[in-house]
Scaffold this motif. Sequence first.
Motif, PDB file in Angstrom:
ATOM      1  N   ASP A  96      -1.480  -2.478  -6.700  1.00 28.72           N
ATOM      2  CA  ASP A  96      -2.623  -2.227  -5.809  1.00 28.72           C
ATOM      3  C   ASP A  96      -2.825  -3.291  -4.745  1.00 28.72           C
ATOM      4  O   ASP A  96      -3.040  -2.987  -3.581  1.00 28.72           O
ATOM      5  CB  ASP A  96      -3.950  -2.181  -6.587  1.00 28.72           C
ATOM      6  CG  ASP A  96      -3.919  -1.230  -7.750  1.00 28.72           C
ATOM      7  OD1 ASP A  96      -2.950  -1.288  -8.531  1.00 28.72           O
ATOM      8  OD2 ASP A  96      -4.860  -0.446  -7.868  1.00 28.72           O
ATOM      9  N   GLY A  97      -2.787  -4.560  -5.175  1.00 28.07           N
ATOM     10  CA  GLY A  97      -3.201  -5.665  -4.316  1.00 28.07           C
ATOM     11  C   GLY A  97      -2.494  -5.701  -2.975  1.00 28.07           C
ATOM     12  O   GLY A  97      -3.113  -5.985  -1.950  1.00 28.07           O
ATOM     13  N   THR A  98      -1.215  -5.395  -2.958  1.00 31.80           N
ATOM     14  CA  THR A  98      -0.451  -5.507  -1.716  1.00 31.80           C
ATOM     15  C   THR A  98      -0.198  -4.159  -1.057  1.00 31.80           C
ATOM     16  O   THR A  98       0.455  -4.092  -0.024  1.00 31.80           O
ATOM     17  CB  THR A  98       0.924  -6.165  -1.975  1.00 31.80           C
ATOM     18  OG1 THR A  98       1.653  -5.333  -2.887  1.00 31.80           O
ATOM     19  CG2 THR A  98       0.788  -7.553  -2.546  1.00 31.80           C
ATOM     20  N   SER A  99      -0.696  -3.082  -1.660  1.00 29.62           N
ATOM     21  CA  SER A  99      -0.315  -1.784  -1.092  1.00 29.62           C
ATOM     22  C   SER A  99      -1.453  -0.781  -0.943  1.00 29.62           C
ATOM     23  O   SER A  99      -1.235   0.314  -0.428  1.00 29.62           O
ATOM     24  CB  SER A  99       0.824  -1.173  -1.898  1.00 29.62           C
ATOM     25  OG  SER A  99       0.578  -1.314  -3.259  1.00 29.62           O
ATOM     26  N   THR A 100      -2.669  -1.154  -1.347  1.00 26.77           N
ATOM     27  CA  THR A 100      -3.809  -0.284  -1.059  1.00 26.77           C
ATOM     28  C   THR A 100      -4.548  -0.880   0.130  1.00 26.77           C
ATOM     29  O   THR A 100      -4.828  -2.071   0.149  1.00 26.77           O
ATOM     30  CB  THR A 100      -4.765  -0.193  -2.263  1.00 26.77           C
ATOM     31  OG1 THR A 100      -4.042   0.319  -3.363  1.00 26.77           O
ATOM     32  CG2 THR A 100      -5.936   0.742  -1.960  1.00 26.77           C
ATOM     33  N   PHE A 101      -4.830  -0.039   1.111  1.00 25.12           N
ATOM     34  CA  PHE A 101      -5.493  -0.505   2.325  1.00 25.12           C
ATOM     35  C   PHE A 101      -6.836   0.196   2.460  1.00 25.12           C
ATOM     36  O   PHE A 101      -7.043   1.287   1.903  1.00 25.12           O
ATOM     37  CB  PHE A 101      -4.622  -0.222   3.546  1.00 25.12           C
ATOM     38  CG  PHE A 101      -3.355  -1.032   3.547  1.00 25.12           C
ATOM     39  CD1 PHE A 101      -3.283  -2.251   4.197  1.00 25.12           C
ATOM     40  CD2 PHE A 101      -2.237  -0.582   2.846  1.00 25.12           C
ATOM     41  CE1 PHE A 101      -2.123  -3.007   4.165  1.00 25.12           C
ATOM     42  CE2 PHE A 101      -1.068  -1.331   2.819  1.00 25.12           C
ATOM     43  CZ  PHE A 101      -1.011  -2.552   3.481  1.00 25.12           C
ATOM     44  N   THR A 102      -7.748  -0.443   3.194  1.00 28.01           N
ATOM     45  CA  THR A 102      -9.069   0.137   3.395  1.00 28.01           C
ATOM     46  C   THR A 102      -9.436   0.097   4.868  1.00 28.01           C
ATOM     47  O   THR A 102      -8.987  -0.780   5.617  1.00 28.01           O
ATOM     48  CB  THR A 102     -10.144  -0.646   2.602  1.00 28.01           C
ATOM     49  OG1 THR A 102     -10.095  -2.010   3.016  1.00 28.01           O
ATOM     50  CG2 THR A 102      -9.921  -0.557   1.103  1.00 28.01           C
ATOM     51  N   ASN A 140      -9.050  -3.683   5.708  1.00 23.46           N
ATOM     52  CA  ASN A 140      -7.790  -4.210   6.222  1.00 23.46           C
ATOM     53  C   ASN A 140      -6.971  -3.049   6.808  1.00 23.46           C
ATOM     54  O   ASN A 140      -5.895  -2.741   6.345  1.00 23.46           O
ATOM     55  CB  ASN A 140      -7.021  -4.967   5.131  1.00 23.46           C
ATOM     56  CG  ASN A 140      -7.062  -4.218   3.798  1.00 23.46           C
ATOM     57  OD1 ASN A 140      -7.155  -3.000   3.764  1.00 23.46           O
ATOM     58  ND2 ASN A 140      -6.980  -4.952   2.704  1.00 23.46           N
ATOM     59  N   LEU A 188     -15.795   3.065   2.631  1.00 20.83           N
ATOM     60  CA  LEU A 188     -14.440   2.789   3.132  1.00 20.83           C
ATOM     61  C   LEU A 188     -13.469   3.902   2.752  1.00 20.83           C
ATOM     62  O   LEU A 188     -13.603   4.521   1.705  1.00 20.83           O
ATOM     63  CB  LEU A 188     -13.920   1.474   2.534  1.00 20.83           C
ATOM     64  CG  LEU A 188     -14.544   0.171   3.020  1.00 20.83           C
ATOM     65  CD1 LEU A 188     -14.057  -0.992   2.163  1.00 20.83           C
ATOM     66  CD2 LEU A 188     -14.207  -0.069   4.496  1.00 20.83           C
TER      67      LEU A 188
HETATM   68  C1  LIG Z   1      -7.279  -4.402   1.357  1.00 20.80           C
HETATM   69  O1  LIG Z   1      -8.622  -4.581   1.000  1.00 20.80           O
HETATM   70  C2  LIG Z   1      -8.961  -4.177  -0.328  1.00 20.80           C
HETATM   71  C3  LIG Z   1     -10.445  -4.397  -0.540  1.00 20.80           C
HETATM   72  O2  LIG Z   1     -11.214  -3.768   0.425  1.00 20.80           O
HETATM   73  C4  LIG Z   1      -8.145  -4.976  -1.330  1.00 20.80           C
HETATM   74  O3  LIG Z   1      -8.420  -4.519  -2.628  1.00 20.80           O
HETATM   75  C5  LIG Z   1      -6.664  -4.824  -1.041  1.00 20.80           C
HETATM   76  O4  LIG Z   1      -5.933  -5.674  -1.882  1.00 20.80           O
HETATM   77  C6  LIG Z   1      -6.349  -5.161   0.414  1.00 20.80           C
HETATM   78  N1  LIG Z   1      -4.980  -4.782   0.681  1.00 20.80           N
HETATM   79  C7  LIG Z   1      -4.081  -5.618   1.180  1.00 20.80           C
HETATM   80  C8  LIG Z   1      -2.712  -5.068   1.400  1.00 20.80           C
HETATM   81  O5  LIG Z   1      -4.329  -6.783   1.473  1.00 20.80           O
END
Ligand SMILES: *[C@@H]1O[C@H](CO)[C@@H](O)[C@H](O)[C@H]1NC(C)=O
Length: 292
Positions: free
Chosen positions: A228-234, A150, A124
């Motif tokens: 990270d949770g709300t701002s890293t995309f894959t 996402n 990814l």
């Molecule tokens: C997008 O997916 C990754 C895992 O592949 C996750 O760690 C991350 O929180 C997600 N980002 C959002 C904004 O939901």
Amino acid sequence: MATIQVSIVLVMFFLHLFSGARSSTFAVVNKCSYTVWPGVLSSAGIPPLSPTGFILQPGESTYINVPTSWSGRLWGRTLCTKDSSGKFSCLTGDCGSSTVECSGAGAIPPATLAEFTLNGAAGLDFYDVSLVDGYNLPMMVVPHGGTGGNCSSAGCAADLNGDCPLELKVVDGTGSEGVACNSACNAFGNPQYCCSGAYSNPNTCKPSSYSEYFKTACPTAYSYAYDDGTSTFTCAGADYVITFCPTPSTSIKSSNPTAVDVSACSVPASSSALIAGALTTLAAIWQLRHLF
Ligand SMILES: *[C@@H]1O[C@H](CO)[C@@H](O)[C@H](O)[C@H]1NC(C)=O
């Protein structure tokens, strides 16, 4: 325009045929009413992209071929000038190289940063737009043609330079215009804001009123070190459109009211054509890739 796009597609296509591994394309688009000088820095141990810095006039775009597994960051420099000795410098996002190319130097904060790790864990791409080192202009990253993860837009469309809290605000030489906005870590340097020392883990470092200011204005951007949770995309197998000032605004950088009025009328039509052009090119590249 069409000829240029066909040429770009053909060049990308042949690069792709001969490179073996899949590469990605970054379309870097300047929809700001002012000139932006993007800078590019590869992560340690990753070969540099070419170029490492360039100029984008309002309405211009540039395509960069990005190799598989590239990792690094891209940002915009504003209010750049060359002095009488030919030394190039920028009021915001400067990399200190004294030239338009950054040649391995990174952005001096505050600067809005687009961060990428392509073809990382599970194949990814990981990407985000970070305001952890502050903010200097609106920037969005939009993936195209990717699957999985996402894959969605990340970044900050808002112009915060005028609105920035006074204690974080960076003003120009005249002291009147906001040109950038520091993060609380840059401005105050204390461990709570920087998530350092006793605050160097997600349980102890919580959002602050300052990081919440950025999060509210820019919900899909990184606002502090553990966001990270709300701002890293894959996303897998995507090309990316990186747009400065995605939403046309009457920027405070245009001091002439007449000029602002004119750009407010003409920008939407020309910039949507620009984006449509970039998307057509990316779509064509994507289709060619999937034929073979
Ligand atoms: C997008 O997916 C990754 C895992 O592949 C996750 O760690 C991350 O929180 C997600 N980002 C959002 C904004 O939901």
